[in-house]
Write a protein that holds these residues in place. Structure first.
Motif, PDB file in Angstrom:
ATOM      1  N   ILE A   1       0.306  -6.276 -10.370  1.00 28.59           N
ATOM      2  CA  ILE A   1      -0.770  -5.311 -10.587  1.00 28.59           C
ATOM      3  C   ILE A   1      -0.348  -4.001  -9.945  1.00 28.59           C
ATOM      4  CG2 ILE A   1      -3.208  -4.780 -10.202  1.00 28.59           C
ATOM      5  CD1 ILE A   1      -3.689  -7.804  -9.883  1.00 28.59           C
ATOM      6  N   MET A   2      -0.378  -2.912 -10.729  1.00 26.88           N
ATOM      7  CA  MET A   2       0.029  -1.593 -10.238  1.00 26.88           C
ATOM      8  C   MET A   2      -1.094  -0.599 -10.507  1.00 26.88           C
ATOM      9  SD  MET A   2       3.939  -1.683 -11.663  1.00 26.88           S
ATOM     10  CE  MET A   2       3.431  -2.654 -13.101  1.00 26.88           C
ATOM     11  N   ASN A   3      -1.612  -0.010  -9.463  1.00 30.46           N
ATOM     12  CA  ASN A   3      -2.680   0.975  -9.599  1.00 30.46           C
ATOM     13  C   ASN A   3      -2.455   2.053  -8.543  1.00 30.46           C
ATOM     14  OD1 ASN A   3      -5.022   2.290 -10.361  1.00 30.46           O
ATOM     15  ND2 ASN A   3      -6.362   0.949  -9.182  1.00 30.46           N
ATOM     16  N   TYR A   4      -1.728   3.104  -8.920  1.00 33.21           N
ATOM     17  CA  TYR A   4      -1.366   4.115  -7.933  1.00 33.21           C
ATOM     18  C   TYR A   4      -1.153   5.482  -8.574  1.00 33.21           C
ATOM     19  CZ  TYR A   4       3.376   3.028  -9.624  1.00 33.21           C
ATOM     20  OH  TYR A   4       4.464   2.806 -10.408  1.00 33.21           O
ATOM     21  N   GLU A   5      -1.152   6.481  -7.718  1.00 28.41           N
ATOM     22  CA  GLU A   5      -0.776   7.848  -8.085  1.00 28.41           C
ATOM     23  C   GLU A   5       0.275   8.314  -7.083  1.00 28.41           C
ATOM     24  OE1 GLU A   5      -3.996  10.599  -8.568  1.00 28.41           O
ATOM     25  OE2 GLU A   5      -5.282   9.102  -9.532  1.00 28.41           O
ATOM     26  N   LEU A   6       1.406   8.772  -7.587  1.00 29.04           N
ATOM     27  CA  LEU A   6       2.469   9.285  -6.735  1.00 29.04           C
ATOM     28  C   LEU A   6       2.583  10.797  -6.888  1.00 29.04           C
ATOM     29  CD1 LEU A   6       5.286   6.627  -7.370  1.00 29.04           C
ATOM     30  CD2 LEU A   6       3.579   6.675  -5.540  1.00 29.04           C
ATOM     31  N   LYS A   7       3.176  11.434  -5.900  1.00 35.37           N
ATOM     32  CA  LYS A   7       3.329  12.887  -5.935  1.00 35.37           C
ATOM     33  C   LYS A   7       4.483  13.321  -6.824  1.00 35.37           C
ATOM     34  CE  LYS A   7       1.152  13.503  -1.422  1.00 35.37           C
ATOM     35  NZ  LYS A   7       1.296  13.970  -0.020  1.00 35.37           N
ATOM     36  N   GLU A   8       5.398  12.395  -7.119  1.00 35.58           N
ATOM     37  CA  GLU A   8       6.494  12.721  -8.034  1.00 35.58           C
ATOM     38  C   GLU A   8       7.034  11.459  -8.680  1.00 35.58           C
ATOM     39  OE1 GLU A   8      10.316  12.763  -5.022  1.00 35.58           O
ATOM     40  OE2 GLU A   8       9.237  14.643  -5.322  1.00 35.58           O
ATOM     41  N   ASN A   9       7.625  11.621  -9.879  1.00 39.38           N
ATOM     42  CA  ASN A   9       8.252  10.498 -10.569  1.00 39.38           C
ATOM     43  C   ASN A   9       9.475  10.016  -9.794  1.00 39.38           C
ATOM     44  OD1 ASN A   9       6.507  10.408 -12.807  1.00 39.38           O
ATOM     45  ND2 ASN A   9       7.637  12.039 -13.843  1.00 39.38           N
ATOM     46  N   MET A  10       9.771   8.730  -9.934  1.00 47.42           N
ATOM     47  CA  MET A  10      10.938   8.151  -9.275  1.00 47.42           C
ATOM     48  C   MET A  10      11.645   7.199 -10.243  1.00 47.42           C
ATOM     49  SD  MET A  10       9.384   7.179  -5.514  1.00 47.42           S
ATOM     50  CE  MET A  10       8.670   8.421  -4.443  1.00 47.42           C
ATOM     51  N   VAL A  11      12.865   6.869  -9.912  1.00 47.12           N
ATOM     52  CA  VAL A  11      13.626   5.869 -10.660  1.00 47.12           C
ATOM     53  C   VAL A  11      14.279   4.947  -9.641  1.00 47.12           C
ATOM     54  CG1 VAL A  11      15.566   5.442 -12.208  1.00 47.12           C
ATOM     55  CG2 VAL A  11      14.056   7.376 -12.647  1.00 47.12           C
ATOM     56  N   ILE A  12      14.168   3.630  -9.862  1.00 45.49           N
ATOM     57  CA  ILE A  12      14.827   2.678  -8.959  1.00 45.49           C
ATOM     58  C   ILE A  12      15.718   1.741  -9.769  1.00 45.49           C
ATOM     59  CG2 ILE A  12      12.924   2.747  -7.296  1.00 45.49           C
ATOM     60  CD1 ILE A  12      12.077  -0.037  -8.348  1.00 45.49           C
ATOM     61  N   ASP A  13      16.724   1.202  -9.123  1.00 47.10           N
ATOM     62  CA  ASP A  13      17.560   0.186  -9.773  1.00 47.10           C
ATOM     63  C   ASP A  13      16.729  -1.068 -10.013  1.00 47.10           C
ATOM     64  OD1 ASP A  13      19.811   1.826  -9.724  1.00 47.10           O
ATOM     65  OD2 ASP A  13      20.421   1.116  -7.739  1.00 47.10           O
ATOM     66  N   ASN A  14      16.932  -1.690 -11.154  1.00 46.03           N
ATOM     67  CA  ASN A  14      16.205  -2.917 -11.484  1.00 46.03           C
ATOM     68  C   ASN A  14      16.889  -4.105 -10.809  1.00 46.03           C
ATOM     69  OD1 ASN A  14      14.878  -5.081 -12.596  1.00 46.03           O
ATOM     70  ND2 ASN A  14      15.157  -4.464 -14.724  1.00 46.03           N
ATOM     71  N   PRO A  15      16.264  -4.701  -9.806  1.00 44.63           N
ATOM     72  CA  PRO A  15      16.912  -5.812  -9.092  1.00 44.63           C
ATOM     73  C   PRO A  15      16.994  -7.087  -9.931  1.00 44.63           C
ATOM     74  CG  PRO A  15      14.664  -5.548  -8.320  1.00 44.63           C
ATOM     75  CD  PRO A  15      14.929  -4.406  -9.256  1.00 44.63           C
ATOM     76  N   GLU A  16      16.292  -7.126 -11.064  1.00 44.09           N
ATOM     77  CA  GLU A  16      16.263  -8.337 -11.891  1.00 44.09           C
ATOM     78  C   GLU A  16      16.948  -8.129 -13.240  1.00 44.09           C
ATOM     79  OE1 GLU A  16      12.206  -9.606 -12.128  1.00 44.09           O
ATOM     80  OE2 GLU A  16      11.952  -9.700  -9.966  1.00 44.09           O
ATOM     81  N   VAL A  17      17.830  -7.106 -13.312  1.00 38.56           N
ATOM     82  CA  VAL A  17      18.466  -6.775 -14.576  1.00 38.56           C
ATOM     83  C   VAL A  17      19.306  -7.925 -15.122  1.00 38.56           C
ATOM     84  CG1 VAL A  17      20.498  -5.721 -13.487  1.00 38.56           C
ATOM     85  CG2 VAL A  17      19.809  -5.019 -15.787  1.00 38.56           C
TER      86      VAL A  17
ATOM     87  N   PHE B   1       3.478   9.738   0.155  1.00 38.23           N
ATOM     88  CA  PHE B   1       4.018   9.577  -1.193  1.00 38.23           C
ATOM     89  C   PHE B   1       2.935   9.575  -2.268  1.00 38.23           C
ATOM     90  CE2 PHE B   1       7.212   7.612   1.572  1.00 38.23           C
ATOM     91  CZ  PHE B   1       8.362   8.229   1.116  1.00 38.23           C
ATOM     92  N   GLY B   2       1.702   9.307  -1.900  1.00 40.74           N
ATOM     93  CA  GLY B   2       0.626   9.245  -2.883  1.00 40.74           C
ATOM     94  C   GLY B   2      -0.486   8.338  -2.394  1.00 40.74           C
ATOM     95  N   LYS B   3      -1.046   7.563  -3.308  1.00 38.77           N
ATOM     96  CA  LYS B   3      -2.102   6.618  -2.948  1.00 38.77           C
ATOM     97  C   LYS B   3      -2.124   5.475  -3.949  1.00 38.77           C
ATOM     98  CE  LYS B   3      -5.681   9.157  -5.512  1.00 38.77           C
ATOM     99  NZ  LYS B   3      -7.014   9.812  -5.443  1.00 38.77           N
ATOM    100  N   GLY B   4      -2.746   4.369  -3.543  1.00 36.24           N
ATOM    101  CA  GLY B   4      -2.855   3.205  -4.417  1.00 36.24           C
ATOM    102  C   GLY B   4      -2.076   2.020  -3.884  1.00 36.24           C
TER     103      GLY B   4
ATOM    104  N   GLU C   1       0.860  -1.184   0.000  1.00 38.80           N
ATOM    105  CA  GLU C   1       0.000   0.000   0.000  1.00 38.80           C
ATOM    106  C   GLU C   1       0.903   1.243   0.000  1.00 38.80           C
ATOM    107  OE1 GLU C   1      -3.228   0.130  -0.205  1.00 38.80           O
ATOM    108  OE2 GLU C   1      -3.955  -1.874   0.396  1.00 38.80           O
ATOM    109  N   ILE C   2       0.648   2.171  -0.928  1.00 34.96           N
ATOM    110  CA  ILE C   2       1.474   3.374  -1.012  1.00 34.96           C
ATOM    111  C   ILE C   2       1.167   4.280   0.181  1.00 34.96           C
ATOM    112  CG2 ILE C   2       2.087   5.374  -2.417  1.00 34.96           C
ATOM    113  CD1 ILE C   2       2.753   2.693  -3.738  1.00 34.96           C
ATOM    114  N   PRO C   3       2.174   4.630   0.991  1.00 32.56           N
ATOM    115  CA  PRO C   3       1.933   5.525   2.139  1.00 32.56           C
ATOM    116  C   PRO C   3       1.413   6.892   1.678  1.00 32.56           C
ATOM    117  CG  PRO C   3       4.066   4.431   2.338  1.00 32.56           C
ATOM    118  CD  PRO C   3       3.566   4.141   0.959  1.00 32.56           C
TER     119      PRO C   3
END
Length: 302
Positions: free
Chosen positions: A44-60, A26-29, A21-23
């Motif tokens: 399944i991804m259904n959310y709205e965030l307050k800003e864009n983010m980038v994360i490292d891909n752990p499965e690259v 940070f947003g909702k969803g 659950e998105i805190p």
């Protein structure tokens, strides 16, 4: 650590019952992930965030033998057409993952060897054969028709509880994949181009520009200049990705826009026809009926 737990750590929260659950700060969803077995998994991804983010891909560095089915606009109450992107793994395994502010997708990943073993080798179409071989970068978009949307809704809104939930969701995920492969099998291309991200971005830019001007029929030579491609290459890549010729795709989207406007109820049939570039309303009525199955006036009252 998988993507779900990387996100949880980023948001300073934890995954409970496969769900994040998105805190509120940070947003909702929510984001939820199901690993059914080594051959198939779903997020399944259904959310709205307050800003864009980038994360490292752990499965690259994970094995690249998966085929991705990415369902888009399935939660949106807008005029956007729900669609699924179908890609080979080599199109998706980047070192980072962009996390956009508004995301409403279902991702289903399936092992290509597992899928290939389910088919009679002699019966596969060239499109299906190339996808399941998973040896070159391929990318397709398929419109989600109502019966597919019903299956998606069963997945999202399932009331099935444990111990049957995982079994139920896996069956539904495989049903979606099966139906999508049945649609791809109908495509007529005999030769498929290996694609790169630049070609795909160019084709999507051309498509969006075309859809922004539904009152003006596309001119292939002008689109080819804008794409910096030959007309032949443009037409071939467009049909390979979207499963239809440029003009047929344009006309189909034009009629879906007409249907959307008519359902809104604020415009008359003639207003909608003129807004979409028709000077002959009889022609508009005929084209609308060919695509939607009834005349515009009848549709607006249904």
């Amino acid at each position: 650590m998988d993507v779900l737990h990387v996100l949880a750590r980023l948001f300073g929260t934890v995954v409970k019952d496969r769900k994040l659950e998105i805190p509120e700060q940070f947003g909702k969803g929510y984001v939820t992930r199901y690993i059914f077995n080594e051959q198939i998994r779903m997020m399944i991804m259904n959310y709205e965030l307050k800003e864009n983010m980038v994360i490292d891909n752990p499965e690259v560095n994970a094995p690249r033998n998966m085929i991705l089915f990415k369902f888009q606009h399935i939660f949106d109450e807008t005029e956007k057409q729900p669609a699924v992107l179908i890609t080979t793994t080599s199109m998706n395994m980047g070192p980072v993952i962009p996390i956009h502010t508004h995301t409403s997708t279902i991702n289903i990943e399936v092992d290509s060897n597992y899928l290939s073993a389910l088919f009679d080798q002699s019966e596969k179409s060239p499109v299906l054969q190339s996808l399941l071989e998973n040896t070159q970068p391929l990318f397709f978009e398929q419109v989600i028709y109502p019966s597919l949307q019903e299956i998606v809704n069963e997945i999202v809104k399932t009331g099935v509880k444990d111990p049957f939930k995982m079994f139920f969701l896996r069956i539904k995920a495989e049903e979606l994949v099966c139906r999508l492969l049945m649609e791809l099998e109908k495509r007529e291309e005999k030769h498929l181009y290996a694609l790169n991200s630049r070609d795909i971005q160019t084709l999507y830019r051309i498509k969006e520009e075309m859809l922004e001007h539904l009152d003006t029929p596309p001119v292939i030579n002008e689109l080819a200049v804008a794409a910096n491609m030959s007309p032949t290459k443009l037409k071939s890549l467009f049909k390979q990705i979207f499963g239809n010729s440029i003009f047929s795709y344009y006309q189909e989207c034009r009629m879906k826009k007409a249907a959307f406007l008519l359902k809104e109820g604020s415009l008359s049939v003639s207003d909608v026809g003129y807004q979409l570039g028709f000077t002959n309303l009889s022609h508009f009525s005929r084209v609308f009926q060919e695509h939607i199955g009834m005349k515009p006036k009848q549709y607006s009252r249904s």
